[in-house]
Design a protein around this motif. Structure first.
Motif, PDB file in Angstrom:
ATOM      1  N   VAL A  45      36.329  80.809  55.031  1.00 37.25           N
ATOM      2  CA  VAL A  45      35.202  79.869  55.116  1.00 37.25           C
ATOM      3  C   VAL A  45      34.174  80.371  56.131  1.00 37.25           C
ATOM      4  O   VAL A  45      34.509  80.709  57.260  1.00 37.25           O
ATOM      5  CB  VAL A  45      35.701  78.461  55.518  1.00 37.25           C
ATOM      6  CG1 VAL A  45      34.532  77.548  55.877  1.00 37.25           C
ATOM      7  CG2 VAL A  45      36.522  77.865  54.386  1.00 37.25           C
ATOM      8  N   ASP A  46      32.929  80.426  55.708  1.00 33.98           N
ATOM      9  CA  ASP A  46      31.831  80.851  56.579  1.00 33.98           C
ATOM     10  C   ASP A  46      30.722  79.816  56.450  1.00 33.98           C
ATOM     11  O   ASP A  46      30.284  79.502  55.338  1.00 33.98           O
ATOM     12  CB  ASP A  46      31.331  82.233  56.158  1.00 33.98           C
ATOM     13  CG  ASP A  46      30.635  82.972  57.292  1.00 33.98           C
ATOM     14  OD1 ASP A  46      30.323  82.328  58.306  1.00 33.98           O
ATOM     15  OD2 ASP A  46      30.414  84.185  57.162  1.00 33.98           O
ATOM     16  N   ILE A  47      30.262  79.281  57.564  1.00 36.03           N
ATOM     17  CA  ILE A  47      29.355  78.142  57.546  1.00 36.03           C
ATOM     18  C   ILE A  47      27.920  78.602  57.784  1.00 36.03           C
ATOM     19  O   ILE A  47      27.568  79.043  58.873  1.00 36.03           O
ATOM     20  CB  ILE A  47      29.778  77.103  58.605  1.00 36.03           C
ATOM     21  CG1 ILE A  47      31.194  76.613  58.304  1.00 36.03           C
ATOM     22  CG2 ILE A  47      28.796  75.929  58.635  1.00 36.03           C
ATOM     23  CD1 ILE A  47      31.830  75.840  59.430  1.00 36.03           C
ATOM     24  N   ASP A  48      27.102  78.489  56.755  1.00 36.17           N
ATOM     25  CA  ASP A  48      25.681  78.828  56.846  1.00 36.17           C
ATOM     26  C   ASP A  48      24.785  77.613  56.656  1.00 36.17           C
ATOM     27  O   ASP A  48      23.771  77.471  57.321  1.00 36.17           O
ATOM     28  CB  ASP A  48      25.317  79.883  55.801  1.00 36.17           C
ATOM     29  CG  ASP A  48      25.798  81.273  56.186  1.00 36.17           C
ATOM     30  OD1 ASP A  48      25.754  81.601  57.387  1.00 36.17           O
ATOM     31  OD2 ASP A  48      26.226  82.025  55.296  1.00 36.17           O
ATOM     32  N   TYR A  49      25.159  76.746  55.707  1.00 35.40           N
ATOM     33  CA  TYR A  49      24.307  75.631  55.309  1.00 35.40           C
ATOM     34  C   TYR A  49      24.993  74.287  55.577  1.00 35.40           C
ATOM     35  O   TYR A  49      26.218  74.242  55.759  1.00 35.40           O
ATOM     36  CB  TYR A  49      23.955  75.753  53.821  1.00 35.40           C
ATOM     37  CG  TYR A  49      23.171  77.000  53.504  1.00 35.40           C
ATOM     38  CD1 TYR A  49      21.797  77.049  53.717  1.00 35.40           C
ATOM     39  CD2 TYR A  49      23.809  78.143  53.009  1.00 35.40           C
ATOM     40  CE1 TYR A  49      21.068  78.198  53.441  1.00 35.40           C
ATOM     41  CE2 TYR A  49      23.095  79.296  52.726  1.00 35.40           C
ATOM     42  CZ  TYR A  49      21.721  79.320  52.943  1.00 35.40           C
ATOM     43  OH  TYR A  49      21.006  80.460  52.676  1.00 35.40           O
ATOM     44  N   PRO A  50      24.233  73.179  55.615  1.00 34.34           N
ATOM     45  CA  PRO A  50      24.839  71.867  55.891  1.00 34.34           C
ATOM     46  C   PRO A  50      26.010  71.535  54.972  1.00 34.34           C
ATOM     47  O   PRO A  50      27.015  70.983  55.419  1.00 34.34           O
ATOM     48  CB  PRO A  50      23.664  70.901  55.680  1.00 34.34           C
ATOM     49  CG  PRO A  50      22.456  71.707  56.024  1.00 34.34           C
ATOM     50  CD  PRO A  50      22.761  73.103  55.521  1.00 34.34           C
ATOM     51  N   GLU A  51      25.901  71.885  53.686  1.00 35.83           N
ATOM     52  CA  GLU A  51      27.000  71.585  52.770  1.00 35.83           C
ATOM     53  C   GLU A  51      28.252  72.389  53.097  1.00 35.83           C
ATOM     54  O   GLU A  51      29.380  71.940  52.855  1.00 35.83           O
ATOM     55  CB  GLU A  51      26.578  71.819  51.314  1.00 35.83           C
ATOM     56  CG  GLU A  51      26.046  73.197  51.008  1.00 35.83           C
ATOM     57  CD  GLU A  51      24.544  73.332  51.125  1.00 35.83           C
ATOM     58  OE1 GLU A  51      23.971  74.165  50.394  1.00 35.83           O
ATOM     59  OE2 GLU A  51      23.942  72.595  51.943  1.00 35.83           O
ATOM     60  N   ASP A  52      28.060  73.589  53.663  1.00 37.73           N
ATOM     61  CA  ASP A  52      29.208  74.383  54.106  1.00 37.73           C
ATOM     62  C   ASP A  52      29.966  73.654  55.211  1.00 37.73           C
ATOM     63  O   ASP A  52      31.198  73.668  55.255  1.00 37.73           O
ATOM     64  CB  ASP A  52      28.772  75.758  54.626  1.00 37.73           C
ATOM     65  CG  ASP A  52      28.113  76.614  53.564  1.00 37.73           C
ATOM     66  OD1 ASP A  52      28.450  76.442  52.378  1.00 37.73           O
ATOM     67  OD2 ASP A  52      27.269  77.451  53.931  1.00 37.73           O
ATOM     68  N   PHE A  53      29.210  73.029  56.107  1.00 37.09           N
ATOM     69  CA  PHE A  53      29.858  72.305  57.206  1.00 37.09           C
ATOM     70  C   PHE A  53      30.637  71.112  56.675  1.00 37.09           C
ATOM     71  O   PHE A  53      31.737  70.815  57.174  1.00 37.09           O
ATOM     72  CB  PHE A  53      28.841  71.841  58.243  1.00 37.09           C
ATOM     73  CG  PHE A  53      29.495  71.168  59.423  1.00 37.09           C
ATOM     74  CD1 PHE A  53      29.978  71.920  60.476  1.00 37.09           C
ATOM     75  CD2 PHE A  53      29.655  69.790  59.448  1.00 37.09           C
ATOM     76  CE1 PHE A  53      30.620  71.318  61.546  1.00 37.09           C
ATOM     77  CE2 PHE A  53      30.292  69.177  60.518  1.00 37.09           C
ATOM     78  CZ  PHE A  53      30.776  69.941  61.572  1.00 37.09           C
ATOM     79  N   GLU A  54      30.108  70.416  55.680  1.00 38.58           N
ATOM     80  CA  GLU A  54      30.821  69.269  55.124  1.00 38.58           C
ATOM     81  C   GLU A  54      32.158  69.704  54.530  1.00 38.58           C
ATOM     82  O   GLU A  54      33.178  69.017  54.692  1.00 38.58           O
ATOM     83  CB  GLU A  54      29.954  68.584  54.059  1.00 38.58           C
ATOM     84  CG  GLU A  54      28.652  68.005  54.580  1.00 38.58           C
ATOM     85  CD  GLU A  54      28.860  67.027  55.720  1.00 38.58           C
ATOM     86  OE1 GLU A  54      29.776  66.183  55.627  1.00 38.58           O
ATOM     87  OE2 GLU A  54      28.111  67.109  56.716  1.00 38.58           O
ATOM     88  N   ILE A  55      32.151  70.842  53.839  1.00 37.65           N
ATOM     89  CA  ILE A  55      33.400  71.376  53.285  1.00 37.65           C
ATOM     90  C   ILE A  55      34.352  71.764  54.413  1.00 37.65           C
ATOM     91  O   ILE A  55      35.554  71.455  54.380  1.00 37.65           O
ATOM     92  CB  ILE A  55      33.104  72.586  52.379  1.00 37.65           C
ATOM     93  CG1 ILE A  55      32.318  72.139  51.141  1.00 37.65           C
ATOM     94  CG2 ILE A  55      34.393  73.296  51.967  1.00 37.65           C
ATOM     95  CD1 ILE A  55      31.757  73.279  50.323  1.00 37.65           C
TER      96      ILE A  55
END
Length: 221
Positions: free
Chosen positions: A197-207
């Motif tokens: 998991v790599d967080i770039d966008y707001p939806e990535d953070f939700e996941i």
């Protein structure tokens, strides 16, 4: 061999403002996930957070030092090479590991594998990567890694690796020689699933937040 890890942090992220200190469901700032892992890694002599803002200090944990960096490194023009060069001016070491808070779930053993393979001198660098075996196409509508007239099974495709920014490990001489964090003979430490998991966008953070909650619940049960 002195081995130093550092986590470059920019507080004014463009795609997801404040993502590095954004809090998971239980209030834990995202940056602390990778810091808690790094302090457990064998073979590290020092761990730093490299940030231009003193406000980051409130998020640090025991065993992690703060190193202030120039504000020009927060601009969109600054490259990873610029950040590494500046850190190397301030902290001398034989081996460096650059780790990014946006990959919060990589295991301690995979950090240690990166370090151990570089220390063995069999490789001139190491990094975490996710193996991809899928039918891929370019933006020009052409297949990237397969023959469309003879489509293979995906498990028979030659693997392609997507860099996961949890760890880039390299000796000082590799960076000095090639001006990059990955040399010409790297070892890829394969990560998958949650670790990738790599967080770039707001939806990535939700996941990531949903995954974090699941991880915490499993530990408590």
């Amino acid at each position: 061999m002195k081995t130093v890890a550092f986590v470059p942090i920019k507080l004014n992220n463009e795609r997801t403002p404040g993502k590095n200190t954004k809090r998971f469901y239980d209030g834990t700032p995202m940056i602390q996930c990778i810091l808690k892992s790094l302090v457990q890694v064998r073979g590290l002599d020092e761990i730093y957070v490299f940030c231009s803002k003193d406000e980051i200090k409130e998020y640090l944990i025991d065993g992690v030092k703060f190193m202030k960096r120039p504000e020009y490194l927060d601009t969109s023009e600054a490259t990873p090479q610029d950040i590494i060069k500046e850190f190397m001016k301030l902290v001398d070491a034989d081996i460096y590991m650059v780790s990014h808070a946006t990959s919060p779930f990589v295991s301690v053993k995979h950090f240690e594998e990166c370090i151990e393979t570089v220390k063995s001198k069999k490789y001139d660098s190491a990094f975490t990567g996710e193996k991809i075996q899928r039918l891929l196409w370019t933006s020009l509508n052409t297949p990237l890694n397969f023959d469309p007239t003879n489509v293979p099974r995906t498990q028979d495709l030659d693997p392609i690796y997507d860099e996961v920014s949890a760890a880039y490990v390299f000796p000082k001489e590799t960076f000095v020689k090639y001006n990059r964090r990955i040399g010409i003979n790297p070892h890829i430490v394969e990560v998958s699933g949650v670790e990738a998991v790599d967080i770039d966008y707001p939806e990535d953070f939700e996941i990531a937040d949903a995954l974090y909650k699941e991880i915490i619940n499993k530990k408590q049960n």
